[in-house]
Design an enzyme around this catalytic site. Structure first.
Site, PDB file in Angstrom:
ATOM      1  N   GLU A 367       0.824  -1.211   0.000  1.00 28.46           N
ATOM      2  CA  GLU A 367       0.000   0.000   0.000  1.00 28.46           C
ATOM      3  C   GLU A 367       0.863   1.268   0.000  1.00 28.46           C
ATOM      4  OE1 GLU A 367      -2.912  -0.352  -0.749  1.00 28.46           O
ATOM      5  OE2 GLU A 367      -3.210  -2.450  -0.240  1.00 28.46           O
ATOM      6  N   HIS A 457      -5.747  -5.759 -10.841  1.00 26.99           N
ATOM      7  CA  HIS A 457      -5.195  -6.708  -9.878  1.00 26.99           C
ATOM      8  C   HIS A 457      -4.964  -8.073 -10.511  1.00 26.99           C
ATOM      9  CE1 HIS A 457      -7.211  -3.649  -7.370  1.00 26.99           C
ATOM     10  NE2 HIS A 457      -6.179  -3.844  -6.566  1.00 26.99           N
TER      11      HIS A 457
END
Length: 479
Positions: A367, A457
Protein backbone atom coordinates in the site's frame (compact mmCIF):
# COMPACT_ATOMS: atom_id res chain seq x y z
CA UNK A 1 -14.48 -24.66 11.37
CA UNK A 2 -17.36 -22.33 10.48
CA UNK A 3 -17.95 -21.02 6.98
CA UNK A 4 -18.88 -17.44 6.24
CA UNK A 5 -20.99 -17.62 3.09
CA UNK A 6 -20.29 -14.48 1.11
CA UNK A 7 -19.29 -13.99 -2.48
CA UNK A 8 -15.59 -13.15 -2.85
CA UNK A 9 -14.33 -11.34 -5.94
CA UNK A 10 -11.00 -12.21 -7.48
CA UNK A 11 -9.81 -8.70 -6.72
CA UNK A 12 -8.32 -7.70 -3.41
CA UNK A 13 -5.91 -5.10 -2.10
CA UNK A 14 -7.58 -2.46 -4.22
CA UNK A 15 -5.81 0.88 -4.15
CA UNK A 16 -7.06 4.45 -4.39
CA UNK A 17 -4.49 5.93 -6.65
CA UNK A 18 -4.81 8.30 -9.57
CA UNK A 19 -1.97 9.11 -11.89
CA UNK A 20 -0.35 9.47 -15.27
CA UNK A 21 0.33 7.33 -18.29
CA UNK A 22 3.37 7.30 -20.32
CA UNK A 23 4.88 10.44 -24.27
CA UNK A 24 6.86 11.36 -29.53
CA UNK A 25 6.83 14.64 -31.27
CA UNK A 26 3.37 16.16 -31.41
CA UNK A 27 0.92 15.52 -34.22
CA UNK A 28 -2.68 16.62 -34.49
CA UNK A 29 -4.40 13.41 -33.46
CA UNK A 30 -6.60 12.80 -30.45
CA UNK A 31 -4.49 10.09 -28.89
CA UNK A 32 -1.50 9.98 -26.56
CA UNK A 33 2.04 10.29 -27.89
CA UNK A 34 4.48 8.08 -26.03
CA UNK A 35 7.77 9.75 -25.15
CA UNK A 36 10.70 7.36 -24.91
CA UNK A 37 13.85 9.33 -25.62
CA UNK A 38 17.27 7.90 -24.75
CA UNK A 39 19.31 8.29 -27.98
CA UNK A 40 21.15 11.52 -28.68
CA UNK A 41 18.92 12.43 -31.64
CA UNK A 42 15.66 11.77 -29.76
CA UNK A 43 16.92 13.56 -26.67
CA UNK A 44 17.86 16.66 -28.66
CA UNK A 45 14.42 16.75 -30.29
CA UNK A 46 12.46 16.08 -27.14
CA UNK A 47 14.56 18.33 -24.93
CA UNK A 48 13.71 21.24 -27.22
CA UNK A 49 10.04 20.17 -27.31
CA UNK A 50 9.77 19.99 -23.53
CA UNK A 51 11.46 23.37 -23.08
CA UNK A 52 9.15 24.95 -25.67
CA UNK A 53 6.09 23.46 -24.01
CA UNK A 54 7.26 24.78 -20.64
CA UNK A 55 7.63 28.27 -22.11
CA UNK A 56 4.15 28.03 -23.65
CA UNK A 57 2.68 26.82 -20.34
CA UNK A 58 1.76 23.47 -21.90
CA UNK A 59 3.99 21.66 -19.41
CA UNK A 60 4.43 22.68 -15.80
CA UNK A 61 7.01 21.36 -13.36
CA UNK A 62 5.33 19.39 -10.60
CA UNK A 63 8.45 18.38 -8.74
CA UNK A 64 12.24 18.48 -9.12
CA UNK A 65 14.27 16.10 -6.96
CA UNK A 66 17.92 15.16 -6.61
CA UNK A 67 18.76 11.50 -7.13
CA UNK A 68 19.89 10.17 -3.75
CA UNK A 69 21.92 7.36 -5.32
CA UNK A 70 23.63 9.13 -8.25
CA UNK A 71 25.25 12.47 -7.36
CA UNK A 72 24.56 15.10 -9.97
CA UNK A 73 21.41 13.41 -11.26
CA UNK A 74 18.18 15.41 -11.12
CA UNK A 75 14.67 14.18 -11.91
CA UNK A 76 12.09 16.63 -13.20
CA UNK A 77 8.39 15.67 -13.29
CA UNK A 78 6.16 17.73 -15.54
CA UNK A 79 2.40 17.72 -16.07
CA UNK A 80 0.59 18.68 -19.25
CA UNK A 81 -1.81 21.62 -19.28
CA UNK A 82 -4.15 23.04 -21.90
CA UNK A 83 -5.22 26.65 -21.43
CA UNK A 84 -4.40 26.38 -17.75
CA UNK A 85 -6.28 23.11 -17.12
CA UNK A 86 -4.42 19.90 -16.29
CA UNK A 87 -4.67 17.09 -18.83
CA UNK A 88 -5.32 13.94 -16.81
CA UNK A 89 -2.58 11.42 -17.62
CA UNK A 90 -0.34 13.92 -19.45
CA UNK A 91 2.96 13.47 -17.66
CA UNK A 92 6.66 13.69 -18.57
CA UNK A 93 9.74 12.69 -16.57
CA UNK A 94 13.09 14.21 -17.56
CA UNK A 95 16.37 13.01 -16.03
CA UNK A 96 19.44 15.25 -16.13
CA UNK A 97 23.07 14.51 -15.29
CA UNK A 98 24.99 17.67 -14.31
CA UNK A 99 22.66 19.72 -16.46
CA UNK A 100 22.64 17.39 -19.50
CA UNK A 101 19.44 15.49 -20.29
CA UNK A 102 19.96 11.71 -20.33
CA UNK A 103 16.38 10.44 -20.65
CA UNK A 104 12.82 11.64 -21.22
CA UNK A 105 9.79 9.42 -20.74
CA UNK A 106 6.09 10.06 -20.50
CA UNK A 107 2.82 10.73 -22.31
CA UNK A 108 1.65 13.84 -24.11
CA UNK A 109 -1.84 14.27 -25.53
CA UNK A 110 -2.32 16.32 -28.67
CA UNK A 111 -5.22 17.49 -30.80
CA UNK A 112 -7.03 19.02 -27.80
CA UNK A 113 -9.65 21.58 -28.83
CA UNK A 114 -11.92 22.40 -25.91
CA UNK A 115 -13.59 25.38 -24.31
CA UNK A 116 -12.16 25.17 -20.81
CA UNK A 117 -14.75 27.45 -19.23
CA UNK A 118 -16.99 25.11 -17.21
CA UNK A 119 -20.70 25.74 -17.01
CA UNK A 120 -20.73 24.22 -13.53
CA UNK A 121 -18.94 25.66 -10.51
CA UNK A 122 -17.08 23.67 -7.89
CA UNK A 123 -20.03 24.15 -5.54
CA UNK A 124 -22.38 22.83 -8.24
CA UNK A 125 -20.23 19.70 -8.52
CA UNK A 126 -20.10 19.24 -4.76
CA UNK A 127 -23.89 19.44 -4.72
CA UNK A 128 -24.09 16.78 -7.47
CA UNK A 129 -21.75 14.51 -5.53
CA UNK A 130 -23.73 15.00 -2.35
CA UNK A 131 -27.01 14.29 -4.17
CA UNK A 132 -25.60 11.12 -5.79
CA UNK A 133 -23.64 9.76 -2.81
CA UNK A 134 -25.11 11.42 0.24
CA UNK A 135 -21.64 12.73 1.13
CA UNK A 136 -20.81 16.39 1.66
CA UNK A 137 -17.14 16.92 0.80
CA UNK A 138 -15.07 18.96 3.20
CA UNK A 139 -13.09 22.07 2.23
CA UNK A 140 -9.90 20.05 1.66
CA UNK A 141 -11.60 17.77 -0.88
CA UNK A 142 -12.15 20.31 -3.65
CA UNK A 143 -13.02 18.74 -7.03
CA UNK A 144 -10.29 19.34 -9.60
CA UNK A 145 -11.07 20.65 -13.11
CA UNK A 146 -9.24 18.38 -15.58
CA UNK A 147 -9.32 17.44 -19.24
CA UNK A 148 -10.12 13.74 -19.48
CA UNK A 149 -8.85 11.86 -22.56
CA UNK A 150 -11.30 9.23 -23.76
CA UNK A 151 -10.26 5.64 -24.31
CA UNK A 152 -11.69 5.79 -27.84
CA UNK A 153 -10.30 9.27 -28.57
CA UNK A 154 -11.51 12.77 -27.90
CA UNK A 155 -11.47 14.86 -24.73
CA UNK A 156 -13.95 16.11 -22.16
CA UNK A 157 -13.77 18.88 -19.61
CA UNK A 158 -14.53 17.24 -16.28
CA UNK A 159 -14.31 17.66 -12.55
CA UNK A 160 -12.43 14.89 -10.71
CA UNK A 161 -13.26 13.97 -7.11
CA UNK A 162 -12.97 10.96 -4.81
CA UNK A 163 -15.85 10.07 -2.48
CA UNK A 164 -16.10 7.51 0.32
CA UNK A 165 -19.47 6.13 1.39
CA UNK A 166 -20.80 3.07 3.19
CA UNK A 167 -21.23 1.59 -0.29
CA UNK A 168 -17.53 1.95 -1.09
CA UNK A 169 -15.14 4.41 -2.65
CA UNK A 170 -15.17 5.92 -6.11
CA UNK A 171 -13.15 8.37 -8.16
CA UNK A 172 -15.70 10.26 -10.25
CA UNK A 173 -15.16 12.31 -13.38
CA UNK A 174 -18.14 14.63 -13.85
CA UNK A 175 -18.78 16.51 -17.11
CA UNK A 176 -18.08 20.15 -16.25
CA UNK A 177 -20.95 21.35 -18.44
CA UNK A 178 -23.72 18.78 -18.01
CA UNK A 179 -23.03 17.27 -14.58
CA UNK A 180 -23.12 13.74 -15.98
CA UNK A 181 -20.71 11.23 -14.44
CA UNK A 182 -18.64 10.16 -17.47
CA UNK A 183 -16.22 7.86 -15.64
CA UNK A 184 -16.28 6.15 -12.26
CA UNK A 185 -13.38 4.04 -11.02
CA UNK A 186 -12.27 2.70 -7.65
CA UNK A 187 -10.98 5.64 -5.70
CA UNK A 188 -10.10 4.00 -2.44
CA UNK A 189 1.77 16.98 11.56
CA UNK A 190 4.08 16.42 14.17
CA UNK A 191 2.55 17.13 17.53
CA UNK A 192 3.80 17.84 21.01
CA UNK A 193 4.98 15.07 23.28
CA UNK A 194 8.05 13.11 24.27
CA UNK A 195 9.53 10.35 22.16
CA UNK A 196 9.35 6.91 23.74
CA UNK A 197 9.96 3.28 22.82
CA UNK A 198 7.06 0.93 23.44
CA UNK A 199 6.82 -2.82 23.10
CA UNK A 200 4.09 -5.16 22.01
CA UNK A 201 3.27 -8.39 20.24
CA UNK A 202 1.91 -8.50 16.70
CA UNK A 203 -1.06 -10.59 15.67
CA UNK A 204 1.24 -13.59 15.08
CA UNK A 205 2.76 -13.30 18.56
CA UNK A 206 6.11 -11.80 17.54
CA UNK A 207 7.70 -9.10 19.72
CA UNK A 208 8.08 -5.62 18.27
CA UNK A 209 9.48 -2.27 19.34
CA UNK A 210 7.37 0.81 18.67
CA UNK A 211 8.45 4.41 18.23
CA UNK A 212 5.69 6.24 20.10
CA UNK A 213 5.25 9.42 22.11
CA UNK A 214 4.23 10.09 25.67
CA UNK A 215 1.46 12.60 26.24
CA UNK A 216 -0.04 13.33 29.65
CA UNK A 217 0.73 9.87 30.97
CA UNK A 218 -0.57 8.02 27.89
CA UNK A 219 1.48 6.54 25.08
CA UNK A 220 0.19 7.21 21.58
CA UNK A 221 1.19 5.78 18.19
CA UNK A 222 2.96 8.87 16.92
CA UNK A 223 6.53 8.25 15.75
CA UNK A 224 8.76 11.15 16.81
CA UNK A 225 12.10 9.53 15.98
CA UNK A 226 11.89 9.20 12.18
CA UNK A 227 12.00 12.30 9.97
CA UNK A 228 8.35 12.29 8.84
CA UNK A 229 5.22 12.15 10.96
CA UNK A 230 4.12 8.51 11.14
CA UNK A 231 0.84 8.18 13.03
CA UNK A 232 -1.50 5.24 13.55
CA UNK A 233 -5.14 5.98 14.38
CA UNK A 234 -7.61 3.58 15.96
CA UNK A 235 -11.09 4.16 14.55
CA UNK A 236 -12.53 1.74 17.13
CA UNK A 237 -15.06 0.43 14.62
CA UNK A 238 -16.56 3.85 13.86
CA UNK A 239 -16.84 3.66 10.07
CA UNK A 240 -18.72 6.94 9.87
CA UNK A 241 -15.76 8.69 11.46
CA UNK A 242 -13.42 7.06 8.94
CA UNK A 243 -15.63 8.13 6.03
CA UNK A 244 -15.88 11.66 7.37
CA UNK A 245 -12.09 11.87 7.55
CA UNK A 246 -11.53 10.34 4.12
CA UNK A 247 -14.01 12.80 2.62
CA UNK A 248 -12.26 15.74 4.26
CA UNK A 249 -15.15 16.77 6.48
CA UNK A 250 -13.44 16.15 9.82
CA UNK A 251 -9.90 15.67 11.06
CA UNK A 252 -8.46 12.89 13.16
CA UNK A 253 -7.18 14.31 16.45
CA UNK A 254 -4.83 13.19 19.19
CA UNK A 255 -7.58 11.34 21.04
CA UNK A 256 -8.11 9.20 17.93
CA UNK A 257 -4.52 7.91 17.94
CA UNK A 258 -3.98 4.29 18.92
CA UNK A 259 -2.91 4.43 22.55
CA UNK A 260 -1.78 2.45 25.57
CA UNK A 261 -1.65 3.31 29.25
CA UNK A 262 1.63 1.44 29.60
CA UNK A 263 4.80 0.96 27.57
CA UNK A 264 3.64 -2.58 26.80
CA UNK A 265 0.87 -2.43 24.20
CA UNK A 266 -1.90 -5.01 24.40
CA UNK A 267 -3.68 -4.58 21.03
CA UNK A 268 -1.59 -6.36 18.37
CA UNK A 269 -3.23 -4.58 15.42
CA UNK A 270 -1.84 -1.05 15.94
CA UNK A 271 1.42 -2.70 17.08
CA UNK A 272 1.83 -4.34 13.67
CA UNK A 273 0.57 -1.38 11.64
CA UNK A 274 2.74 1.20 13.40
CA UNK A 275 5.89 -0.93 13.50
CA UNK A 276 5.59 -2.10 9.89
CA UNK A 277 5.10 1.42 8.49
CA UNK A 278 8.36 2.34 10.19
CA UNK A 279 10.03 -0.75 8.70
CA UNK A 280 8.93 0.22 5.19
CA UNK A 281 10.12 3.80 5.62
CA UNK A 282 13.52 2.55 6.81
CA UNK A 283 13.79 0.07 3.94
CA UNK A 284 13.03 2.75 1.35
CA UNK A 285 15.72 5.01 2.78
CA UNK A 286 18.40 2.38 3.46
CA UNK A 287 17.91 0.42 0.25
CA UNK A 288 16.91 3.14 -2.21
CA UNK A 289 17.82 6.44 -0.57
CA UNK A 290 14.20 7.59 -0.69
CA UNK A 291 12.79 9.95 1.89
CA UNK A 292 9.25 8.74 2.25
CA UNK A 293 6.42 8.51 -0.25
CA UNK A 294 7.03 11.83 -2.00
CA UNK A 295 10.80 11.83 -1.34
CA UNK A 296 10.13 14.84 0.86
CA UNK A 297 8.91 13.08 4.03
CA UNK A 298 5.19 13.64 3.66
CA UNK A 299 3.26 12.55 6.80
CA UNK A 300 1.89 9.01 6.71
CA UNK A 301 -1.42 8.14 8.40
CA UNK A 302 -2.54 4.58 9.14
CA UNK A 303 -6.07 3.71 10.24
CA UNK A 304 -6.84 0.42 11.98
CA UNK A 305 -10.14 -1.02 13.23
CA UNK A 306 -12.27 0.90 10.68
CA UNK A 307 -15.14 -1.49 11.48
CA UNK A 308 -16.01 -3.94 14.25
CA UNK A 309 -15.21 -7.57 13.49
CA UNK A 310 -18.43 -8.99 14.83
CA UNK A 311 -20.46 -6.61 12.66
CA UNK A 312 -19.32 -8.58 9.61
CA UNK A 313 -22.48 -10.67 9.67
CA UNK A 314 -24.67 -7.64 8.96
CA UNK A 315 -22.22 -5.61 6.90
CA UNK A 316 -23.26 -4.73 3.31
CA UNK A 317 -21.12 -6.34 0.62
CA UNK A 318 -19.41 -3.05 -0.30
CA UNK A 319 -18.36 -2.49 3.30
CA UNK A 320 -17.29 -6.11 3.62
CA UNK A 321 -15.06 -6.05 0.54
CA UNK A 322 -13.37 -2.74 1.39
CA UNK A 323 -13.13 -2.64 5.17
CA UNK A 324 -12.99 -6.31 6.19
CA UNK A 325 -11.10 -8.28 3.51
CA UNK A 326 -9.04 -5.48 2.01
CA UNK A 327 -6.54 -2.72 2.61
CA UNK A 328 -6.12 0.44 0.62
CA UNK A 329 -4.07 3.59 0.10
CA UNK A 330 -5.62 6.96 -0.63
CA UNK A 331 -5.52 10.69 -0.14
CA UNK A 332 -1.83 11.65 -0.01
CA UNK A 333 -0.32 9.36 2.59
CA UNK A 334 -3.38 7.70 4.15
CA UNK A 335 -3.82 3.94 4.51
CA UNK A 336 -6.75 1.94 5.87
CA UNK A 337 -6.29 -1.67 6.99
CA UNK A 338 -9.19 -4.10 6.95
CA UNK A 339 -10.46 -5.93 10.02
CA UNK A 340 -10.46 -9.47 8.64
CA UNK A 341 -12.93 -12.13 9.80
CA UNK A 342 -13.76 -13.54 13.24
CA UNK A 343 -11.61 -16.48 14.30
CA UNK A 344 -12.83 -19.81 12.96
CA UNK A 345 -14.60 -18.39 9.92
CA UNK A 346 -13.50 -18.86 6.32
CA UNK A 347 -14.80 -17.62 3.01
CA UNK A 348 -16.94 -20.06 1.07
CA UNK A 349 -15.32 -19.62 -2.33
CA UNK A 350 -11.66 -19.73 -1.27
CA UNK A 351 -11.80 -21.62 2.06
CA UNK A 352 -9.38 -19.03 3.43
CA UNK A 353 -9.22 -17.40 6.84
CA UNK A 354 -8.64 -13.65 6.97
CA UNK A 355 -6.80 -12.06 9.87
CA UNK A 356 -6.19 -8.35 10.46
CA UNK A 357 -4.61 -6.95 7.26
CA UNK A 358 -2.21 -4.81 9.29
CA UNK A 359 -0.43 -8.02 10.34
CA UNK A 360 1.20 -8.53 6.92
CA UNK A 361 4.44 -6.65 6.26
CA UNK A 362 4.13 -7.12 2.50
CA UNK A 363 0.57 -5.75 2.50
CA UNK A 364 1.70 -2.57 4.27
CA UNK A 365 4.67 -2.21 1.92
CA UNK A 366 2.32 -2.82 -1.03
CA UNK A 367 0.00 0.00 0.00
CA UNK A 368 2.81 2.44 0.77
CA UNK A 369 4.31 1.74 -2.65
CA UNK A 370 1.06 2.97 -4.16
CA UNK A 371 1.93 6.25 -2.49
CA UNK A 372 5.38 6.28 -4.10
CA UNK A 373 3.76 5.60 -7.48
CA UNK A 374 1.19 8.30 -6.86
CA UNK A 375 3.87 10.89 -6.15
CA UNK A 376 6.18 9.81 -9.00
CA UNK A 377 4.79 8.27 -12.19
CA UNK A 378 1.10 8.74 -11.29
CA UNK A 379 0.17 5.55 -13.10
CA UNK A 380 -3.56 5.63 -13.67
CA UNK A 381 -5.28 2.77 -11.86
CA UNK A 382 -7.01 1.41 -14.96
CA UNK A 383 -6.17 -1.19 -17.59
CA UNK A 384 -2.48 -1.99 -18.20
CA UNK A 385 -1.09 1.06 -16.40
CA UNK A 386 -3.12 -0.02 -13.37
CA UNK A 387 -1.78 -3.57 -13.63
CA UNK A 388 1.76 -2.15 -13.63
CA UNK A 389 0.82 -0.04 -10.61
CA UNK A 390 -0.30 -3.13 -8.70
CA UNK A 391 2.69 -5.17 -9.89
CA UNK A 392 5.14 -2.56 -8.62
CA UNK A 393 3.40 -2.63 -5.23
CA UNK A 394 3.58 -6.44 -5.06
CA UNK A 395 7.24 -6.39 -6.08
CA UNK A 396 8.20 -3.84 -3.45
CA UNK A 397 6.09 -5.56 -0.82
CA UNK A 398 8.01 -8.75 -1.46
CA UNK A 399 11.37 -6.94 -1.51
CA UNK A 400 10.64 -5.51 1.94
CA UNK A 401 9.89 -9.00 3.23
CA UNK A 402 13.22 -10.35 1.97
CA UNK A 403 14.98 -7.35 3.53
CA UNK A 404 13.67 -8.06 7.04
CA UNK A 405 12.59 -11.69 7.21
CA UNK A 406 14.36 -15.03 6.77
CA UNK A 407 13.54 -16.99 3.63
CA UNK A 408 10.90 -19.68 4.06
CA UNK A 409 7.28 -20.64 3.74
CA UNK A 410 6.23 -20.29 7.38
CA UNK A 411 4.60 -17.22 8.95
CA UNK A 412 6.93 -14.22 9.28
CA UNK A 413 9.18 -15.62 6.55
CA UNK A 414 9.87 -14.13 3.14
CA UNK A 415 8.44 -15.66 -0.01
CA UNK A 416 6.79 -14.59 -3.27
CA UNK A 417 3.19 -14.78 -2.05
CA UNK A 418 1.32 -11.61 -1.09
CA UNK A 419 -0.51 -11.47 2.25
CA UNK A 420 0.24 -15.07 3.20
CA UNK A 421 0.69 -14.18 6.89
CA UNK A 422 -2.91 -13.03 7.25
CA UNK A 423 -4.81 -14.78 4.42
CA UNK A 424 -4.42 -18.51 4.95
CA UNK A 425 -3.80 -20.77 3.29
CA UNK A 426 -2.30 -19.42 0.09
CA UNK A 427 -2.31 -15.66 0.45
CA UNK A 428 -3.78 -13.27 -2.11
CA UNK A 429 -1.48 -13.54 -5.14
CA UNK A 430 1.41 -15.86 -5.91
CA UNK A 431 4.13 -14.17 -7.95
CA UNK A 432 6.14 -17.37 -8.41
CA UNK A 433 3.10 -19.36 -9.52
CA UNK A 434 0.28 -16.95 -10.53
CA UNK A 435 -2.03 -19.78 -11.53
CA UNK A 436 -2.19 -20.96 -7.91
CA UNK A 437 -4.27 -17.88 -7.07
CA UNK A 438 -6.14 -17.75 -10.38
CA UNK A 439 -4.01 -15.05 -11.99
CA UNK A 440 -2.50 -15.16 -15.50
CA UNK A 441 1.15 -15.99 -16.12
CA UNK A 442 1.18 -15.06 -19.82
CA UNK A 443 -0.09 -12.04 -21.73
CA UNK A 444 -2.32 -14.28 -23.85
CA UNK A 445 -4.20 -15.27 -20.68
CA UNK A 446 -4.78 -11.72 -19.43
CA UNK A 447 -8.20 -10.53 -18.32
CA UNK A 448 -9.78 -8.43 -21.05
CA UNK A 449 -12.73 -6.19 -20.34
CA UNK A 450 -13.90 -3.66 -17.77
CA UNK A 451 -13.98 -5.90 -14.69
CA UNK A 452 -11.49 -4.99 -11.97
CA UNK A 453 -11.03 -1.60 -13.67
CA UNK A 454 -9.58 -3.40 -16.67
CA UNK A 455 -7.86 -6.20 -14.74
CA UNK A 456 -5.55 -4.07 -12.61
CA UNK A 457 -5.20 -6.71 -9.88
CA UNK A 458 -5.81 -9.82 -11.93
CA UNK A 459 -3.26 -8.89 -14.62
CA UNK A 460 -0.69 -7.55 -12.18
CA UNK A 461 1.01 -10.94 -12.09
CA UNK A 462 2.06 -10.62 -15.74
CA UNK A 463 4.97 -8.30 -14.86
CA UNK A 464 5.39 -9.39 -11.24
CA UNK A 465 5.86 -13.07 -12.08
CA UNK A 466 9.20 -12.14 -13.67
CA UNK A 467 10.32 -10.82 -10.29
CA UNK A 468 8.67 -13.76 -8.55
CA UNK A 469 10.79 -16.44 -10.25
CA UNK A 470 13.23 -17.45 -7.47
CA UNK A 471 15.72 -18.78 -10.03
CA UNK A 472 15.85 -15.38 -11.70
CA UNK A 473 15.95 -13.39 -8.48
CA UNK A 474 18.36 -15.16 -6.17
CA UNK A 475 20.16 -11.82 -5.80
CA UNK A 476 17.27 -10.44 -3.79
CA UNK A 477 17.78 -13.12 -1.18
CA UNK A 478 21.42 -12.28 -0.65
CA UNK A 479 21.53 -8.47 -0.89
Amino acid sequence: MRVLKVFVPAVILASVVAGGLTGHPLRAQTRPRTVSATTFADLRTWDATVDRMKRDDLLRVRRTTDDTLLPGRVHERLEQFYQGVRVFGGDVARQMDHGLTVSIFGTIYDGIDLDVRPALSIEDVKAILERESGVALGPDRTPELVILPGDAGGYRLTYRATVFTLQGDSEDFIDANTGVVVLKVAGAHRQGGTAAIGRGQGILGDDKKLSVSSQSGTFVASDMLRPPSLRTFDARGDLNKVLSFLNGRTALVTSDLASSTSMTWSDPVPVDAHAYVGYVYDYSFKRHGRRGLDNNNIPIVSIVHPVRRNDVFTAPNDVFFLYYVNAFYCCDGVMVFGEGLPAGFVLTSTRQSWNFLAGALDVIAHELTHGVTDFSSRLISRNESGALNEAFSDIMGTAVEFFYQPIGTNPLQADYTIGEDVVTPGGIRNMANPGASGNPDHYSRRLVGTADDGGVHVNSTLPSTVFGDPAENAFEMTT
